[in-house]
Design an enzyme around this catalytic site. Structure first.
Site, PDB file in Angstrom:
ATOM      1  CE  LYS C  79     -42.558  13.668  19.518  1.00  0.00           C
ATOM      2  NZ  LYS C  79     -42.495  14.169  18.139  1.00  0.00           N
ATOM      3  CB  SER C 162     -38.770  15.510  17.773  1.00  0.00           C
ATOM      4  OG  SER C 162     -40.077  15.455  17.287  1.00  0.00           O
ATOM      5  CB  SER C 186     -40.636  14.716  14.274  1.00  0.00           C
ATOM      6  OG  SER C 186     -39.790  15.840  14.344  1.00  0.00           O
TER       7      SER C 186
END
Lengths: 484, 101, 498
Positions: C79, C162, C186
Site C-alpha cells: 500500500k 482505504s 481499511s
C-alpha cells in the site's frame, strides 16, 4: 523596601512572573538521537524525526526525564509521578511538525520555591508554579536573503524545561536575583548551563501593574529576553508604559511584546490577527509518563549540596558574613575553590584572598575559576607562607601577581626571586640606621613634631629593603629609633 | 453546536487550508451534518469515566542519552522544494517566503 | 494463461523449494498480469526493476541453500502509505507529489529482509481516509468482481477502502499477497468487498515507523491474502517490537501458523446482539447466521453477548480519528517535501494554498472536523467525551471476553457498491465501517474472511475479533470458519482466466 513606580497620580506596584526556558544538558534531543551541541552547520544535527518526515515517531530520552526530576527536587518542588506529553498545535516554519510536544495539563513537576538573598540581608521567597518538559523549535533566519526566510532545524527537538514562577516578583531587582539564583541552582545540578548568550536559558517576562492592595490587572508577555540585564530593563520599561496607558485613561490589552534594548522600549509583536488556539491534546504517539517512587528517591540521593544550604554552612562553619558566603556560592566551582583554600586555614583570610585578589585577577585576565591561572592549592600555600612569617601581606600580594603571570607555586617563586620577608631585627635596624643617617634633617624635623614624616621613613626603609622588611617590625623599630 | 460561515473561516485558518469564499456555505453544511451526527455521543453517560489514555497496555519506553542520529543534512534536504545549499558548504537550509515578525 | 499467478504463499513457498519454478519466473508473470490489469488502477507505482532484482537475489540465495524462510521470493504488493526507500510514496495524495523517501518503513524493511519481492505501491484512499478508494488523487480502483445481474454488469464497483488497491491486486491474482493498513476497517472492509482474507493485528503488534500517519492511536499495518494460512505467514514476517515506535508492544511474535492447526472444538464464540442493525440487508444477516452454524459444526460453542456501546463506536471514531489526523497532517505544508503552491504571497498564504490544493475534499473535511473538535471551548464536549466513550467501548469488549474467546460479526453492511455511489453524503460513506470500527477503537485483533456471495454474485465477508495479542485464537477460529465455508469463488480474469 518595595519597588514603586511613581505615576502622575500615585504609586504603582509592578507584578512580575517569569517563564524561563532552560535547555536540558544532554547529549541527544528529547525525542530523537540527534546531537544538541551549539554552533553546528545548519541542518547537520537533524534526524528525520526532527524534520517531521512522513511516518516518523518520537522516542523519549530517559536522561532528560531524570534531569527534569533533578531540577524539580532542586527547586524543592512536588514531583508528579504521572505526567502527560501533549501536542501544542500551531503553524510556524521552525516547527516542522506543525506542533510542539510539550506538557500542558499534567506537567512533570508541580509547585516549588526559590529563595532570594536581598541586598539588605533579608530573604524573599518566590514561588514556582510548575516545571514541564518540551521540545525547542528550530531557527528562522530572516536576514540572510531579501525575499526568503531560511530555516535551520538543528535546535528543533532539543529538550527544554519550562520553569514558571508564580507572579510573586515585585521589582526588576527581584527579577535579576531570581534569574541569577535559578541559574546558580541549575548549574549546581548540572541540568542546564544557564548560558543566556548562547540561548540555553531564555526568559519570557510577564508584567502587569496595580495600585497597592488591588487585584491583579491585565498582563503583557515580553518574549525571549536573553540577558538578566535586559529582563530587568524590560520590566521597568513595560511597567512605565502600562502606567502611562492607565493614567491617560486607557486600558492595557493582553498581548505579546518584544523588548528592543536599543530603543529601550517594548513593541507589540506584529503577528497573528487571530489569537492562538493551541488545541492541546495528549500525544497519541506516546503514553503517559509514570515515575516510580524509588526512581525519584534515587535521584534525590544524588543531589549535590545546593547554593542555599552551602551558604548557610559557610556562614556556620567558616564564620563568613551572609553576603560573603552568598558571593562565594553562586558558582559551585568558586565555592569548592574557596573550601580548598580555607581548609585548615583562617577562613576570613581565605575569603578575602578569593573574593578580592583572585576574583580581581580573573576579571582582569578574562579567565574563569575553571581556567584560573592560580590553583586553589597554590593560593592556600600562599596563605600558609603568610601565616608562618615567610611573607608579609604586602609581599604576598607581589608573589600573587607573579603567580597569576607564571602559574607557579608560591614557594618556588619566593625562592626564585628571593622574596622572603626580612624579619631579622638586626638587619632591619641596620637599614633603619642607614635611612636615618641619610636623612638626618628629616629626623630632626620629625623629632621636632612633624609626625607625618613617619610614613616617609617607612617608605624609605621598605624601598631600601626591596619591600621585604616585615612591616610590623619596621614600624616598631622605627618608632623606637626615631624616638631617640 | 452549529458551525456558521465565520466559524468555518476561522477553523480553516487554524488549519491553514484555503477555502474559497463561495465554498464556505457548502462546507459549513457538510461539517454541520457530520458534527450533528457525532453529537449523539451526548446520549452516553460518562460520569466518572476516565478518558482512554492509551490503547496498548505498555509503559512508555525510554531511549539512552546517546547521539545516534543526525549528520544527514543531504537526506533531510533531499525532498525540499527550495533547499538552499552553498556549494562546498556543510549543511544547508530550507527556504520559505519571508516571515515578518 | 499461467498457473503461477493464482498460487497461494504456501504453494509458492513449496513450489520454489521444489524448484518447480524460480522467483524470477514468478515475478515476471506477476508483472505481466499487472500490466494487463492496468484498467483496475490498483497500482500507483509499479516497481518492476526492484521486483526482478529481488527475485534474482532470492533465486541466488536458494541456489546456495540459504533460502530465508516462507516469504523468500514471494511477490507482494505494498500500500502506498508505507515509505519505501527511493520509491515514490504518495499516500494517495497530490500533496506528496514528488516525495521519495530516503528511508524504509520498519514493516517493509522486515519483508525485504525476509526475501519478499515488491511488485509495486498500491492505490488507496487519500491519507487512508475512506472506505471506497474513491478519494485517491490517482483515481479510483476498480473491484475485479463484477455484479452478475444483466443490467448491473457494466457497473464498475469499488474495492472498498482505504486499502483498495492492495485488496484488488490480491483478488485479481496480481499478487499472492499484499499489505495494507487498517484504522477503522481499511483492510477488513476491502477484503470483504474483494472476496479475500484481510487482517488487522492487535494495536502495537506491528511497527508504525515509516507508515504515513493518519490516526496514531488506531493505525495498524496488516496482511491481505487468499487464505487464512497465507495471512498468518505474512503477518509473522511483518510483526515484531520496534524500539523506534513508542506504541510498539515489547511482546514476542507467537507461532501463528501453529495456531491454525488447532481445532475449534470447545472454542467459545460470542455473537454481539447490538451488531444486528436496523435495515441490515437480509443477505448479510443470513450469512451471519450461517457463520454461527458453521462454527457450531466445527465444534465451537456460540452464545449471545452484549456490547452495549456499539452504536456509539462510529461517532466516537469520527471524532478521535479526524482529531489525530488534523495534527498528524499539519506537517504537509510545502516546506520540506511534496507539493508547494507559492503564488508570491506570504508564508501563511503559501501554507493555505498548498494545503487547499494538495488535499482532496474528504481529507479537508476531516482535518477541519478534527481542528474543530480540539478547539478551545469544544475539546471537552467532543474529543474528551469521545475518549471516554472509547474507554467504555473497550470495557464492553473486556467484559465480553470474560465469557467468550472470540466474537463473530459480519464485516460490512453491504457488498461492493458502484463507483460514484455514496459520494453525496460523507456520513453514508462512514457507515461502511459500522462493524469494523469498534475493534479498532479497542485495539483488538480482527480478521475478515470471504464467506459467501450475494444475489449479484458479489462476495460477502465474516468478521472475527479476539482479545489483545491473542491472534493465535483469532487464526484458530478463522481457520475453522474458512474450512467450513469452503469459499472458492474468484472474480473474472483471476489467474489469467477469461
Amino acid at each position: 523596601m518595595s519597588y514603586l513606580v511613581k505615576g502622575e497620580r500615585g504609586d504603582w506596584e509592578a507584578v512580575v512572573g517569569l517563564e524561563v526556558h532552560a535547555q536540558i544538558v544532554s547529549n541527544a534531543k528529547l525525542f530523537s538521537g540527534a546531537a544538541t551541541q551549539f554552533g553546528a552547520a545548519p541542518n547537520t544535527q537533524v534526524s528525520l524525526v526532527d524534520a517531521a518526515m512522513p511516518g516518523m515517531l518520537p522516542v523519549l530520552n530517559g536522561h532528560c526525564v531524570a534531569q527534569a526530576v533533578r531540577t524539580g527536587l532542586g527547586l524543592k518542588a512536588k514531583i508528579n509521578t504521572r505526567s502527560v506529553f501533549e501536542r501544542k498545535n500551531y503553524f510556524y516554519p521552525d516547527l516542522p511538525h506543525g506542533y510542539q510536544i510539550s506538557q500542558y495539563s499534567q506537567p512533570i513537576v508541580g509547585e516549588g520555591a526559590v529563595l532570594l538573598d536581598m541586598a539588605d540581608g533579608s530573604t524573599r521567597t518566590i514561588g514556582i508554579e510548575r516545571l514541564h518538559m518540551e521540545q525547542d523549535a528550530g531557527k528562522s533566519l530572516h536576514d540572510q536573503d531579501p525575499g526568503r526566510t531560511l530555516i535551520d532545524l538543528n535546535r528543533a527537538g532539543v529538550a527544554l524545561m519550562e520553569i514558571v514562577s508564580k507572579p510573586d516578583i515585585r521589582s526588576p531587582e527581584e527579577a535579576g536575583l531570581y534569574l541569577r539564583k535559578l541559574r546558580s541552582i541549575l548549574r549546581y545540578l548540572g541540568t542546564c548551563d544557564g548560558n543566556m548568550e548562547e540561548g540555553s536559558m531564555r526568559a519570557d517576562v510577564n508584567v502587569s501593574v496595580r495600585k497597592a492592595g488591588e487585584a491583579f490587572r491585565t498582563r503583557c508577555e515580553i518574549k525571549n529576553v536573553n540577558s538578566v540585564r535586559f529582563v530587568m530593563q524590560s520590566i521597568e520599561v513595560e511597567a512605565r508604559r502600562q502606567i502611562e496607558v492607565y493614567e491617560s485613561g486607557g486600558t492595557v490589552d493582553q498581548e505579546t511584546r518584544l523588548f528592543d534594548p536599543g530603543r529601550g522600549e517594548t513593541r507589540s509583536m506584529r503577528s497573528k490577527e487571530h489569537a492562538h488556539d493551541y488545541r492541546y491534546f495528549p500525544d497519541p504517539d506516546l503514553l503517559p509518563l509514570k515515575l516510580k517512587p524509588d526512581y525519584v528517591a534515587r535521584i534525590k540521593d544524588t543531589l549535590p549540596e545546593l547554593p542555599d544550604e552551602k551558604k548557610d554552612r559557610f556562614v556556620r562553619d567558616y564564620g563568613l558574613s551572609p553576603y560573603d558566603a552568598g558571593v562565594l556560592v553562586v558558582d559551585r566551582a568558586s565555592a569548592d575553590f574557596f573550601e580548598t583554600v580555607a581548609k585548615g586555614r583562617d577562613s576570613k583570610l581565605a575569603a578575602n584572598w578569593v573574593m578580592g585578589d583572585l576574583f580581581g585577577a580573573l576579571n582582569s585576565t578574562g579567565k574563569t575559576i575553571e581556567t584560573s591561572p592560580v590553583s586553589a592549592k597554590h593560593l592556600g600555600e600562599l596563605i600558609d607562607l603568610i601565616a608562618d612569617g615567610t611573607l608579609s601581606g604586602r609581599l604576598a600580594k607581589d608573589v600573587f601577581a607573579l603567580m597569576v603571570g607564571e602559574g607557579k607555586a608560591p614557594s618556588l617563586l619566593v625562592d626564585e626571586k628571593g622574596l622572603k620577608q626580612v624579619t631579622d631585627t638586626g638587619a632591619i635596624e641596620a637599614v633603619i640606621d642607614q635611612v636615618m643617617g641619610a636623612n638626618a634633617d628629616k629626623v630632626a624635623e620629625y623629632r621636632s613634631g612633624k609626625d607625618k614624616l613617619f610614613g616617609f621613613f617607612v617608605g624609605q626603609v621598605m624601598k631600601a629593603s626591596q619591600g621585604k622588611a616585615n612591616p610590623g617590625l619596621v614600624n616598631d623599630l622605627l618608632k623606637s629609633k626615631l624616638a631617640g | 453546536m452549529s458551525l456558521d460561515k465565520a466559524t468555518v473561516r476561522k477553523i480553516a485558518y487554524l488549519a491553514r487550508i484555503r477555502v474559497p469564499d463561495d465554498a464556505l456555505d457548502g462546507l459549513a453544511r457538510e461539517l454541520n451534518h457530520i458534527i450533528g451526527w457525532v453529537e449523539q455521543l451526548n446520549e452516553v453517560d460518562t460520569t466518572g469515566v476516565e478518558p482512554m489514555a492509551s490503547v496498548v497496555d505498555i509503559t512508555l519506553p525510554k531511549r539512552a542519552d546517546e547521539v545516534s542520529d543526525g549528520g544527514i543534512a543531504g537526506e533531510v534536504l533531499k525532498n525540499a522544494p527550495e533547499p538552499v545549499v552553498a556549494p562546498g558548504a556543510d549543511g544547508g537550509f530550507f527556504a520559505v517566503p519571508k516571515v515578518v515578525e | 494463461m499461467t498457473a503461477l499467478t493464482g498460487l497461494s504463499i504456501a504453494a509458492v513457498r513449496d513450489g520454489l523449494a521444489e524448484r518447480d519454478f524460480t522467483a524470477l519466473e514468478l515475478a515476471r508473470e506477476h508483472l505481466r498480469s499487472i500490466e494487463k490489469a492496468r484498467h483496475l488502477n490498483a497500482f500507483i507505482t509499479e516497481t518492476p526493476e526492484i521486483a526482478l532484482a529481488r527475485a534474482k537475489e532470492s533465486d541466488a540465495r536458494r541456489a546456495k541453500g540459504k533460502a530465508l524462510g516462507p516469504m523468500d521470493g514471494v511477490p507482494i504488493a505494498i500500500k502506498d502509505l508505507f515509505c519505501t526507500a527511493s520509491v515514490p510514496t504518495t499516500a494517495g495524495s497530490h500533496i506528496l507529489d514528488g516525495f521519495t523517501p530516503t528511508y524504509e518503513s520498519t514493516v517493509t524493511a522486515k519483508l525485504k529482509a525476509a526475501g519478499a519481492v515488491m511488485l509495486g505501491k498500491t492505490n488507496m484512499d487519500e491519507f487512508a481516509m475512506g472506505s471506497s478508494n474513491m478519494t485517491s488523487y490517482h483515481g479510483p480502483v476498480k473491484n475485479p468482481w463484477r455484479p452478475e445481474g444483466r443490467e448491473k454488469r457494466d457497473k464498475d464497483l469499488v474495492p472498498g477502502g482505504s486499502s483498495g488497491g492492495s485488496a484488488a491486486a490480491v483478488a485479481a491474482g496480481l499478487a499472492p499477497a499484499a499489505i495494507g493498513t487498517d484504522t477503522g476497517g481499511s483492510i477488513r472492509q476491502p477484503a470483504s468487498f474483494c472476496g479475500i482474507v484481510g487482517m488487522k493485528p492487535t494495536y502495537g503488534r506491528c511497527s508504525r515507523w515509516g507508515i504515513v500517519a493518519f490516526a496514531s492511536s488506531l493505525d495498524q499495518a496488516g496482511p491481505f491474502a487468499r487464505s487464512v494460512e497465507d495471512t498468518a505467514i505474512l503477518l509473522a514476517a511483518m510483526a515484531g517490537h520496534d524500539p523506534k515506535d513508542s506504541t510498539s508492544a515489547p511482546v514476542a511474535v507467537p507461532d501463528f501458523r501453529a495456531a491454525l492447526k488447532k481445532s475449534a472444538k470447545g472454542l467459545k464464540v460470542g455473537i454481539p446482539k447490538e451488531y444486528t442493525m436496523d435495515g441490515m440487508p437480509a443477505a448479510i444477516d443470513a450469512l451471519w447466521k450461517r457463520g454461527v452454524a458453521w462454527m457450531q459444526a466445527q465444534g465451537a460453542e456460540c452464545r449471545e453477548v452484549s456490547l452495549p456501546h456499539t452504536a456509539y463506536a462510529l461517532p466516537t471514531y469520527y471524532i478521535v480519528a479526524p482529531a489525530e489526523a488534523s495534527s498528524n497532517l499539519a506537517r504537509y505544508d510545502g516546506v520540506r517535501f511534496g507539493l508547494r503552491v507559492d503564488e508570491g504571497g506570504t508564508l501563511d498564504e503559501m501554507y493555505a494554498a498548498t494545503r487547499g490544493e494538495g488535499f482532496g475534499a474528504e481529507v479537508r473535511r476531516r482535518v477541519l472536523i478534527g481542528t474543530y473538535v480540539l478547539s478551545a471551548g469544544y475539546y471537552d464536549a467532543y474529543y474528551l467525551k469521545a475518549q471516554k466513550v472509547r474507554a467504555l467501548i473497550a470495557e464492553d469488549f473486556r467484559k465480553a471476553f470474560e465469557a467468550v474467546d472470540v466474537l463473530l460479526t459480519p464485516t460490512a453492511p453491504s457488498a461492493a457498491f458502484a463507483i460514484g455511489d455514496k459520494m453525496d453524503d460523507p456520513v453514508a460513506m462512514y457507515l461502511n465501517d459500522v462493524f469494523t470500527v469498534p475493534a479498532s477503537l479497542a485495539g483488538l485483533p480482527a480478521i475478515s474472511l470471504p464467506a459467501g456471495l450475494d444475489a449479484d454474485g458479489l462476495p460477502l465477508g465474516l468478521h472475527l475479533i479476539a482479545k489483545p495479542f491473542d491472534e493465535e485464537t483469532l487464526f484458530r477460529a478463522a481457520a475453522a470458519l474458512e474450512e467450513a465455508c469452503s469459499f472458492d469463488a474468484h472474480p473474472p480474469g483471476f489467474g489469467g482466466s477469461p
